[in-house]
Structure formats: C-alpha cells, structure tokens
Motif scaffolding. Structure first.
Motif, PDB file in Angstrom:
ATOM      1  N   LEU A  39       0.795  -1.396   0.037  1.00 39.58           N
ATOM      2  CA  LEU A  39      -0.135  -0.022  -0.096  1.00 39.58           C
ATOM      3  C   LEU A  39       0.756   1.531   0.056  1.00 39.58           C
ATOM      4  N   GLN A  40       2.247   1.088   0.185  1.00 40.45           N
ATOM      5  CA  GLN A  40       3.038   2.203   0.241  1.00 40.45           C
ATOM      6  C   GLN A  40       2.670   3.140   1.464  1.00 40.45           C
ATOM      7  N   TYR A  41       2.303   2.553   2.708  1.00 38.39           N
ATOM      8  CA  TYR A  41       1.750   3.511   3.666  1.00 38.39           C
ATOM      9  C   TYR A  41       2.928   4.089   4.503  1.00 38.39           C
ATOM     10  N   ARG A  42       2.607   5.347   4.647  1.00 37.18           N
ATOM     11  CA  ARG A  42       3.617   5.918   5.584  1.00 37.18           C
ATOM     12  C   ARG A  42       2.961   6.786   6.697  1.00 37.18           C
ATOM     13  N   PRO A  43       3.371   6.559   7.874  1.00 31.09           N
ATOM     14  CA  PRO A  43       2.560   7.188   9.195  1.00 31.09           C
ATOM     15  C   PRO A  43       2.697   8.655   9.163  1.00 31.09           C
ATOM     16  N   ASN A  44       1.652   9.101   9.487  1.00 28.03           N
ATOM     17  CA  ASN A  44       1.424  10.393   9.923  1.00 28.03           C
ATOM     18  C   ASN A  44       2.209  10.843  11.065  1.00 28.03           C
ATOM     19  N   VAL A  45       3.512  11.540  10.736  1.00 31.90           N
ATOM     20  CA  VAL A  45       4.385  11.861  11.755  1.00 31.90           C
ATOM     21  C   VAL A  45       3.863  12.876  12.857  1.00 31.90           C
ATOM     22  N   ILE A  46       3.328  13.846  11.965  1.00 27.71           N
ATOM     23  CA  ILE A  46       2.924  15.215  13.022  1.00 27.71           C
ATOM     24  C   ILE A  46       1.671  14.330  14.150  1.00 27.71           C
ATOM     25  N   ALA A  47       0.859  13.560  13.699  1.00 28.96           N
ATOM     26  CA  ALA A  47      -0.208  13.140  14.296  1.00 28.96           C
ATOM     27  C   ALA A  47       0.384  12.339  15.670  1.00 28.96           C
ATOM     28  N   ARG A  48       1.362  11.421  15.069  1.00 32.77           N
ATOM     29  CA  ARG A  48       2.348  10.383  16.038  1.00 32.77           C
ATOM     30  C   ARG A  48       3.127  11.303  16.996  1.00 32.77           C
ATOM     31  N   SER A  49       3.480  12.399  16.617  1.00 29.05           N
ATOM     32  CA  SER A  49       4.426  13.310  17.625  1.00 29.05           C
ATOM     33  C   SER A  49       3.350  13.777  18.651  1.00 29.05           C
ATOM     34  N   LEU A  50       2.273  14.140  18.337  1.00 27.40           N
ATOM     35  CA  LEU A  50       1.198  15.081  19.196  1.00 27.40           C
ATOM     36  C   LEU A  50       0.972  13.881  20.238  1.00 27.40           C
ATOM     37  N   LYS A  51       0.560  12.569  19.673  1.00 28.16           N
ATOM     38  CA  LYS A  51       0.272  11.662  20.693  1.00 28.16           C
ATOM     39  C   LYS A  51       1.215  11.201  21.616  1.00 28.16           C
ATOM     40  N   GLN A  52       2.413  11.051  20.897  1.00 24.82           N
ATOM     41  CA  GLN A  52       3.577  10.671  21.862  1.00 24.82           C
ATOM     42  C   GLN A  52       4.388  11.946  22.618  1.00 24.82           C
ATOM     43  N   LYS A  53       4.096  13.041  22.355  1.00 23.24           N
ATOM     44  CA  LYS A  53       4.730  14.346  22.732  1.00 23.24           C
ATOM     45  C   LYS A  53       6.150  14.294  22.505  1.00 23.24           C
ATOM     46  N   SER A  54       6.525  13.831  21.315  1.00 24.84           N
ATOM     47  CA  SER A  54       7.910  13.907  20.810  1.00 24.84           C
ATOM     48  C   SER A  54       7.917  13.746  19.357  1.00 24.84           C
ATOM     49  N   THR A  55       8.878  14.265  18.820  1.00 20.99           N
ATOM     50  CA  THR A  55       8.896  14.439  17.204  1.00 20.99           C
ATOM     51  C   THR A  55      10.295  13.414  16.931  1.00 20.99           C
ATOM     52  N   ALA A  56      10.798  12.922  17.988  1.00 18.77           N
ATOM     53  CA  ALA A  56      11.825  12.144  17.573  1.00 18.77           C
ATOM     54  C   ALA A  56      12.987  12.829  16.634  1.00 18.77           C
ATOM     55  N   THR A  57      13.217  14.140  17.039  1.00 22.06           N
ATOM     56  CA  THR A  57      14.005  14.729  16.308  1.00 22.06           C
ATOM     57  C   THR A  57      14.844  15.818  17.111  1.00 22.06           C
ATOM     58  N   ILE A  58      16.216  16.066  16.805  1.00 18.23           N
ATOM     59  CA  ILE A  58      16.869  17.092  17.324  1.00 18.23           C
ATOM     60  C   ILE A  58      17.408  18.090  16.501  1.00 18.23           C
TER      61      ILE A  58
END
Length: 340
Positions: free
Chosen positions: A46-65
């Motif tokens: 399906l070439q699925y790509r997770p919604n990073v923004i929604a994921r970061s809001l839920k986890q309270k982390s963007t996993a980015t520095i």
C-alpha cells in the motif's frame, strides 16, 4: 489519490489497528513472526507512510533534534555531525542540521524555526551573541548542549577540546625539534570564539614558559583568505619564522597555499604544525604533523548528554576532551634538539 490509512493496512493484513500501531512502534512482544510479515507486506504493497505529525502529538515527541553549526565546511563540524547522527540513529531519532556562518541573526532564526517544529533538543555550536534566547531555552527546559564553545552566564552542558593542552602539544613538540622562532596563524581575534581565544592565549603562555621570543608580527590574526598576504609580507622582509602553528584546518590550507606559491620547502624553509588532523595529512608531501581533535568522541558525548537531559538524569557539566599529537614529517628538524 486517496491517502492510505492505518485502517487500510490493518484490513489488508487481517489484523486490528492497534496491532499495526504496535508494529509501527516496534512493540513485538506478543506478535508472531507471521503477523509481522503480513503487516510488513501490507505496508509495502500500500506504500503506507505513518502520519508523523499526529504521531508526535500523541507521543509528545517528534523524535528529532536540531543541530546548529557555525561552519559546516569545518572538518571538526562534519566529524562531530557524523557522530551525532550515529548516536541518534541508535535512538531512532532524526537530525535537522542548520548552518549559521557564525551569524547571530541566522542562529536566532534557526533556533526559532526548530523550536516551532518542536524538536526534542538542541546541540549548538553557539555564536555567543543570543544570550537572551539561550536563557529562554533553559527556562523552557529544552534539552541543550553546546559544542566547541561556551557562553558566559549560560549554564548548560558543553563539550570542548582541551585547547590549552593542544597548544602545549604543538609548541612543545616544535621546541623539542629545535625551533626557537615560532609563529601562529589564526582568524581575527574574537572574544566569543572560545577555541580561538584560548589557543592564542595559550600560545603566548607556552612561549614564555619556554623562554622563547614572542614576536607580535609572527602572531598573524587575519581574515582567513588574507593570511597568505600577511605571510608574503613577512617573507619579503626576510622575517618569516622558522616554524608556523596553524590553529585549525582552514588556516592550515592558507599556509599551504602560501608555501606552494613561493615553492618553499617544508620543513627546511618553514616547519608546519596544525590543529585538526585533515584527511590529506598523511599523503601530503611532506606528511603533516597535526594535533588531532577527538571530534567523533565530542559528537558522541554531546548526543549522550542530550539524551540524558531528555531522561532528566543530568545537571550541566563542561567536558574537555584530550587532543593527540600525530607526528609526521612537516615539523621535524635535524640537528641538536632543545630540552623542554
């Protein structure tokens, strides 16, 4: 084209959405290999790509520095960046790199931009000119590490070279090789550029300790591209020192440009030693004696401290990492050696 959702993946893999979510978050404890395989194949099909923004809001982390450097062309910078990236990869974090050209306004804009993107922490080679902003970052409890420099009044983790130790290694080596007339080349003196100021001060101190002359015209602090001009003037006046100490890789390149222009012989006409073990040091003719910075260790330490801050396990500290003398041919001299 309709956007592929997690529900689409779950339907094709014949599992629940929560199972797909557990798979994406690498929580495999109660998941069979067959289930993992079906989900992976569904994601691929399906070439699925997770919604990073929604994921970061839920986890309270963007996993980015965010990493903000003052000169991405500097060898120290590239090596430190590589080590930071390696450490972040191990933690499943991403890195955004910004280059300021040592411009405080660019630094401020990049900090604001990365802060707005909600990065989880900052590693900065600071310009030293945005003290109010650094303080706001500390007040907001943003994980923050400085590299290569410190800023007066800002109490954060900092990882630097032992600059005084590096200069001692360089000058003492030249003295032991028999050189008495030693010059230094550096960019213009700037109080906020800690490595530069520390190396220039240490150079004077070590010469005094060795009872060697300090000739001001041999201490060339100039815009990098104009260093060859200053050395040209010394050569025309027959005042070129016996040995030159270049305080970083950028000044080393200008000294080598000067040497090539005048077809000088190293170390016969002028000996040469520098901080930063440039990649071509061992293959240049003659090979270049250098003081190596532990750049990868500096990057690794900076990333380690940042992740420790994220976990709430640390108080600010300064780390001075030891340099290493790499002896080659550009600073050797035959004949009687001086005792230190």
């Amino acid at each position: 084209m309709r956007k592929v959702t997690m529900a689409d993946v779950a339907r094709l893999a014949n599992v629940s959405k929560s199972t797909v979510s557990q798979y994406l978050n690498k929580r495999y404890e109660y998941m069979s290999e067959e289930t993992k395989k079906r989900i992976a194949e569904a994601i691929e099909q399906l070439q699925y790509r997770p919604n990073v923004i929604a994921r970061s809001l839920k986890q309270k982390s963007t996993a980015t520095i965010g990493v903000i450097v003052f000169n991405i062309l500097h060898m120290l910078t590239t090596q430190v960046l590589r080590a930071i990236e390696d450490m972040c990869q191990q933690h499943d974090f991403h890195v955004i790199v910004c280059n300021t050209d040592d411009d405080p306004e660019k630094e401020r804009k990049y900090i604001d931009m990365l802060w707005a993107k909600q990065v989880d922490g900052f590693i900065i080679f600071p310009t030293g000119k945005n003290v109010d902003l650094y303080k706001k970052m500390i007040e907001a409890r943003l994980p923050l590490v400085f590299v290569d420099r410190t800023v007066e009044g800002i109490d954060v983790d900092a990882v630097l070279l032992d600059n005084e130790g590096a200069v001692q290694l360089a000058v003492r080596y030249l003295v032991k090789q028999g050189y008495k007339h030693i010059g230094l080349v550096a960019p213009p003196f700037a109080s906020h550029v800690i490595p530069r100021t520390e190396r220039i001060h240490a150079f004077r101190h070590v010469l005094r300790a060795a009872n060697l002359p300090i000739e001001e015209e041999w201490i060339v602090t100039e815009q990098v591209k104009r260093i060859p001009e200053r050395l040209d003037a010394l050569l025309r006046q027959n005042k070129l020192p016996e040995a030159i100490f270049a305080i970083n890789d950028l000044t080393l390149m200008e000294v080598l440009t000067f040497v090539k222009k005048h077809q000088l012989s190293i170390p016969t006409d002028v000996a040469l030693i520098s901080i930063d073990d440039v990649p071509f040091a061992s293959v240049y003719t003659p090979s270049l004696t250098t003081i190596a910075q532990p750049a990868f260790d500096m990057g690794k330490k900076a990333a380690e401290r940042l992740f420790m801050q994220m976990d709430g396990e640390t108080r600010p500290q300064m780390f001075r990492l030891a340099p290493k003398l790499i002896e080659r041919d550009s600073a050797k001299k035959r004949g009687e050696k001086n005792e230190w």
